[in-house]
Design an enzyme around this catalytic site. Structure first.
Site, PDB file in Angstrom:
ATOM      1  N   ARG A 174       0.830  -1.226   0.000  1.00 23.56           N
ATOM      2  CA  ARG A 174       0.000   0.000   0.000  1.00 23.56           C
ATOM      3  C   ARG A 174       0.859   1.268   0.000  1.00 23.56           C
ATOM      4  O   ARG A 174       0.561   2.252   0.684  1.00 23.56           O
ATOM      5  CB  ARG A 174      -0.957   0.026   1.204  1.00 23.56           C
ATOM      6  CG  ARG A 174      -1.931  -1.084   1.282  1.00 23.56           C
ATOM      7  CD  ARG A 174      -2.927  -1.109   0.111  1.00 23.56           C
ATOM      8  NE  ARG A 174      -3.582  -2.391   0.085  1.00 23.56           N
ATOM      9  CZ  ARG A 174      -3.109  -3.447  -0.577  1.00 23.56           C
ATOM     10  NH1 ARG A 174      -2.039  -3.341  -1.323  1.00 23.56           N
ATOM     11  NH2 ARG A 174      -3.725  -4.598  -0.529  1.00 23.56           N
ATOM     12  N   SER A 245     -11.148  -0.550   3.085  1.00 26.73           N
ATOM     13  CA  SER A 245     -10.387  -0.743   4.331  1.00 26.73           C
ATOM     14  C   SER A 245      -9.924   0.611   4.847  1.00 26.73           C
ATOM     15  O   SER A 245      -9.286   1.359   4.106  1.00 26.73           O
ATOM     16  CB  SER A 245      -9.146  -1.604   4.071  1.00 26.73           C
ATOM     17  OG  SER A 245      -9.531  -2.806   3.476  1.00 26.73           O
ATOM     18  N   GLU A 341      -5.454   4.141   6.078  1.00 22.19           N
ATOM     19  CA  GLU A 341      -5.129   3.880   4.666  1.00 22.19           C
ATOM     20  C   GLU A 341      -5.550   5.015   3.724  1.00 22.19           C
ATOM     21  O   GLU A 341      -4.754   5.455   2.895  1.00 22.19           O
ATOM     22  CB  GLU A 341      -5.759   2.552   4.220  1.00 22.19           C
ATOM     23  CG  GLU A 341      -5.333   2.171   2.817  1.00 22.19           C
ATOM     24  CD  GLU A 341      -5.868   0.822   2.363  1.00 22.19           C
ATOM     25  OE1 GLU A 341      -5.533  -0.188   2.988  1.00 22.19           O
ATOM     26  OE2 GLU A 341      -6.629   0.794   1.382  1.00 22.19           O
TER      27      GLU A 341
HETATM   28  C1  LIG Z   1     -15.713  -0.383  -1.328  1.00 25.28           C
HETATM   29  C2  LIG Z   1     -14.226  -0.127  -1.506  1.00 25.28           C
HETATM   30  C3  LIG Z   1     -13.367  -1.216  -1.630  1.00 25.28           C
HETATM   31  C4  LIG Z   1     -11.996  -1.002  -1.800  1.00 25.28           C
HETATM   32  N1  LIG Z   1     -11.188  -2.093  -1.915  1.00 25.28           N
HETATM   33  C5  LIG Z   1      -9.858  -1.929  -2.090  1.00 25.28           C
HETATM   34  C6  LIG Z   1      -8.993  -3.083  -2.210  1.00 25.28           C
HETATM   35  O1  LIG Z   1      -9.443  -4.221  -2.218  1.00 25.28           O
HETATM   36  N2  LIG Z   1      -7.664  -2.852  -2.350  1.00 25.28           N
HETATM   37  C7  LIG Z   1      -7.135  -1.592  -2.382  1.00 25.28           C
HETATM   38  O2  LIG Z   1      -5.910  -1.474  -2.506  1.00 25.28           O
HETATM   39  N3  LIG Z   1      -7.923  -0.492  -2.268  1.00 25.28           N
HETATM   40  C8  LIG Z   1      -9.263  -0.636  -2.119  1.00 25.28           C
HETATM   41  N4  LIG Z   1     -10.071   0.477  -1.998  1.00 25.28           N
HETATM   42  C9  LIG Z   1      -9.472   1.816  -2.024  1.00 25.28           C
HETATM   43  C10 LIG Z   1      -9.535   2.517  -3.409  1.00 25.28           C
HETATM   44  O3  LIG Z   1     -10.507   1.937  -4.230  1.00 25.28           O
HETATM   45  C11 LIG Z   1      -8.195   2.489  -4.144  1.00 25.28           C
HETATM   46  O4  LIG Z   1      -7.179   3.050  -3.354  1.00 25.28           O
HETATM   47  C12 LIG Z   1      -8.252   3.248  -5.480  1.00 25.28           C
HETATM   48  O5  LIG Z   1      -7.063   3.038  -6.212  1.00 25.28           O
HETATM   49  C13 LIG Z   1      -8.482   4.753  -5.313  1.00 25.28           C
HETATM   50  O6  LIG Z   1      -8.735   5.267  -6.599  1.00 25.28           O
HETATM   51  P1  LIG Z   1      -9.433   6.674  -6.782  1.00 25.28           P
HETATM   52  O7  LIG Z   1      -9.367   7.000  -8.221  1.00 25.28           O
HETATM   53  O8  LIG Z   1     -10.782   6.651  -6.171  1.00 25.28           O
HETATM   54  O9  LIG Z   1      -8.451   7.620  -5.975  1.00 25.28           O
HETATM   55  P2  LIG Z   1      -8.809   8.871  -5.069  1.00 25.28           P
HETATM   56  O10 LIG Z   1      -9.528   8.400  -3.855  1.00 25.28           O
HETATM   57  O11 LIG Z   1      -9.471   9.920  -5.865  1.00 25.28           O
HETATM   58  O12 LIG Z   1      -7.361   9.357  -4.659  1.00 25.28           O
HETATM   59  C14 LIG Z   1      -6.556   8.597  -3.805  1.00 25.28           C
HETATM   60  C15 LIG Z   1      -5.186   9.276  -3.690  1.00 25.28           C
HETATM   61  O13 LIG Z   1      -4.504   9.190  -4.923  1.00 25.28           O
HETATM   62  C16 LIG Z   1      -4.207  10.486  -5.443  1.00 25.28           C
HETATM   63  N5  LIG Z   1      -4.427  10.416  -6.883  1.00 25.28           N
HETATM   64  C17 LIG Z   1      -5.549   9.979  -7.511  1.00 25.28           C
HETATM   65  N6  LIG Z   1      -5.365   9.987  -8.836  1.00 25.28           N
HETATM   66  C18 LIG Z   1      -4.113  10.456  -9.058  1.00 25.28           C
HETATM   67  C19 LIG Z   1      -3.342  10.719 -10.224  1.00 25.28           C
HETATM   68  N7  LIG Z   1      -3.814  10.495 -11.449  1.00 25.28           N
HETATM   69  N8  LIG Z   1      -2.098  11.223 -10.060  1.00 25.28           N
HETATM   70  C20 LIG Z   1      -1.596  11.471  -8.833  1.00 25.28           C
HETATM   71  N9  LIG Z   1      -2.275  11.240  -7.695  1.00 25.28           N
HETATM   72  C21 LIG Z   1      -3.520  10.734  -7.804  1.00 25.28           C
HETATM   73  C22 LIG Z   1      -5.160  11.424  -4.735  1.00 25.28           C
HETATM   74  O14 LIG Z   1      -4.606  12.725  -4.652  1.00 25.28           O
HETATM   75  C23 LIG Z   1      -5.291  10.774  -3.374  1.00 25.28           C
HETATM   76  O15 LIG Z   1      -4.199  11.123  -2.567  1.00 25.28           O
HETATM   77  C24 LIG Z   1     -11.464   0.307  -1.833  1.00 25.28           C
HETATM   78  C25 LIG Z   1     -12.341   1.407  -1.708  1.00 25.28           C
HETATM   79  C26 LIG Z   1     -13.700   1.184  -1.560  1.00 25.28           C
HETATM   80  C27 LIG Z   1     -14.636   2.358  -1.452  1.00 25.28           C
END
Ligand SMILES: Cc1cc2nc3c(=O)[nH]c(=O)nc-3n(C[C@H](O)[C@H](O)[C@H](O)COP(=O)(O)OP(=O)(O)OC[C@H]3O[C@@H](n4cnc5c(N)ncnc54)[C@H](O)[C@@H]3O)c2cc1C
Length: 345
Positions: A174, A245, A341
């Site tokens: 992570r 998580s 996280e």
């Molecule tokens: C129901 C649920 C289940 C999940 N299960 C998992 C799992 O099994 N495993 C897991 O690892 N995670 C899980 N997650 C967490 C999440 O889905 C991941 O971390 C995902 O990659 C976040 O993507 P996002 O586009 O929503 O990022 P955001 O939430 O929009 O951003 C997350 C971070 O990344 C940065 N960021 C986003 N895009 C960029 C970019 N293009 N360039 C630079 N920085 C950027 C943002 O500034 C922020 O700091 C889960 C979340 C939910 C709600």
């Protein structure tokens, strides 16, 4: 003949943009000023003007791994760069380039349609492709880092596009170089190297149980099984706000692990590649009697103690106060520190 490349349209300023439906916790949040980025070419000028103005900025993908404050000062860049393309294929692997704004789950489904198995254990993780490397998303025994070849990003410090190799990204559990250097890089494109050799990964009990009598399981079957298990275990953010998580599984050294095991023989943990031990954070929280616990509108999900939920009307402060209570109880009972996280923006 006009050979000049068409300049991308400048992104439109979106003042006072509500992000309530752009974060899976469903927290009320207003961005002072936002832009939707649809092309990497929009970044150099925009970032230069942000830096000149000296305002804070951040990138938002699908908002599934963030805790948003009620007001996001400065500039919020909403990642919307699309496109996916197979750019190389040989006997050993296929190279695929994907825009940072593509939906992660849709991309995984697309790879299977293209007969490129490998990412199926990471199905149904919400969010964008560009955010996947930030915390090196993982599930069911797979981490995205294993499939990443390189990453294209805009480096705001040097105001230039860079291509980082997988090694440059310093991926860990992570964690990544991007997470270690917040407010520096904007990921615009991810190149995946998907090996042609494939075998199912069924080490996790939920999958092992389902396929114990089916050694010839296909990637598509694993994909559907992962979707089914996840849908049964995790709350759907459209129904109840959450960010998956909320805590990382804490990693402890073997001495601490053995000490804890002696005191708690049912301790749930997993071996770690580096010889340390990963404790199941959900189990630790559950043992503190916190499953289903509520603090105002924030709560611990009743079916999975690792997930914090917004029962309706919660704010970032409510979620963080609850997190603080949980961290305190786990520290008191097990002497273990839980790390949050999601990114607290
Ligand atoms: C129901 C649920 C289940 C999940 N299960 C998992 C799992 O099994 N495993 C897991 O690892 N995670 C899980 N997650 C967490 C999440 O889905 C991941 O971390 C995902 O990659 C976040 O993507 P996002 O586009 O929503 O990022 P955001 O939430 O929009 O951003 C997350 C971070 O990344 C940065 N960021 C986003 N895009 C960029 C970019 N293009 N360039 C630079 N920085 C950027 C943002 O500034 C922020 O700091 C889960 C979340 C939910 C709600």
């Amino acid at each position: 003949m006009n050979c000049a490349k068409n300049a991308p349209a400048a992104p439109q300023p979106l003042p006072n943009l509500s992000l309530e439906d752009k974060n899976t916790f469903g927290l009320p949040a207003i961005a002072d000023l936002a832009y939707e980025i649809t092309s990497p070419d929009q970044l150099p000028e925009l970032i230069a003007s942000i830096l000149k103005a000296g305002v804070v900025w951040r990138v938002l993908g699908g908002g599934s791994n963030v805790v948003l404050p009620s007001l996001l000062a400065g500039t919020t860049l909403i990642m919307g760069i699309s496109g996916k393309e197979i750019i190389d294929s040989n006997g050993q692997f296929t190279l695929v380039e994907v825009g940072a704004g593509e939906n992660w789950h849709d991309f995984v489904a697309w790879t299977l349609e293209q007969n490129l198995p490998g990412l199926e254990n990471l199905a149904l993780i919400p969010g964008t492709v560009g955010a996947a490397p930030i915390q090196n998303i993982g599930a069911y025994g797979a981490d995205v880092a294993e499939y990443i070849d390189s990453i294209e990003a805009f480096d705001s410090k040097n105001q230039a596009f860079v291509t980082l190799s997988k090694e440059d990204c310093c991926f860990a559990y992570r964690d990544s170089y991007f997470k270690q250097n917040p407010e520096r890089y904007i990921v615009t494109k991810v190149a995946f190297k998907i090996p042609k050799a494939w075998k199912p990964r069924l080490t996790y009990a939920d999958l092992a149980k389902q396929f114990s009598d089916n050694p010839l399981v296909s990637a598509l079957e694993v994909f559907h099984a992962v979707c089914k298990v996840r849908s049964a275990k995790l709350p759907d953010p459209k129904v109840i706000g959450n960010a998956g998580s909320f805590f990382q599984n804490p990693i402890v050294d073997i001495a601490q692990y053995e000490n804890l095991l002696a005191q708690h023989p049912n301790l749930v943990s997993y071996p770690d590649a580096t010889g340390t031990r990963k404790l199941a954070a959900g189990w630790l929280i559950d043992q503190c009697g916190l499953k289903g616990y509520r603090s105002g509108s924030a709560g611990v999900y009743e079916k999975q103690a690792l997930v914090l939920v917004n029962h309706g009307g919660a704010t970032a402060n409510d979620i963080l106060e609850l997190a603080n209570i949980i961290q305190g109880k786990v520290r008191e009972r097990f002497g273990v520190e839980l790390q949050i996280e999601p990114n607290i923006l």
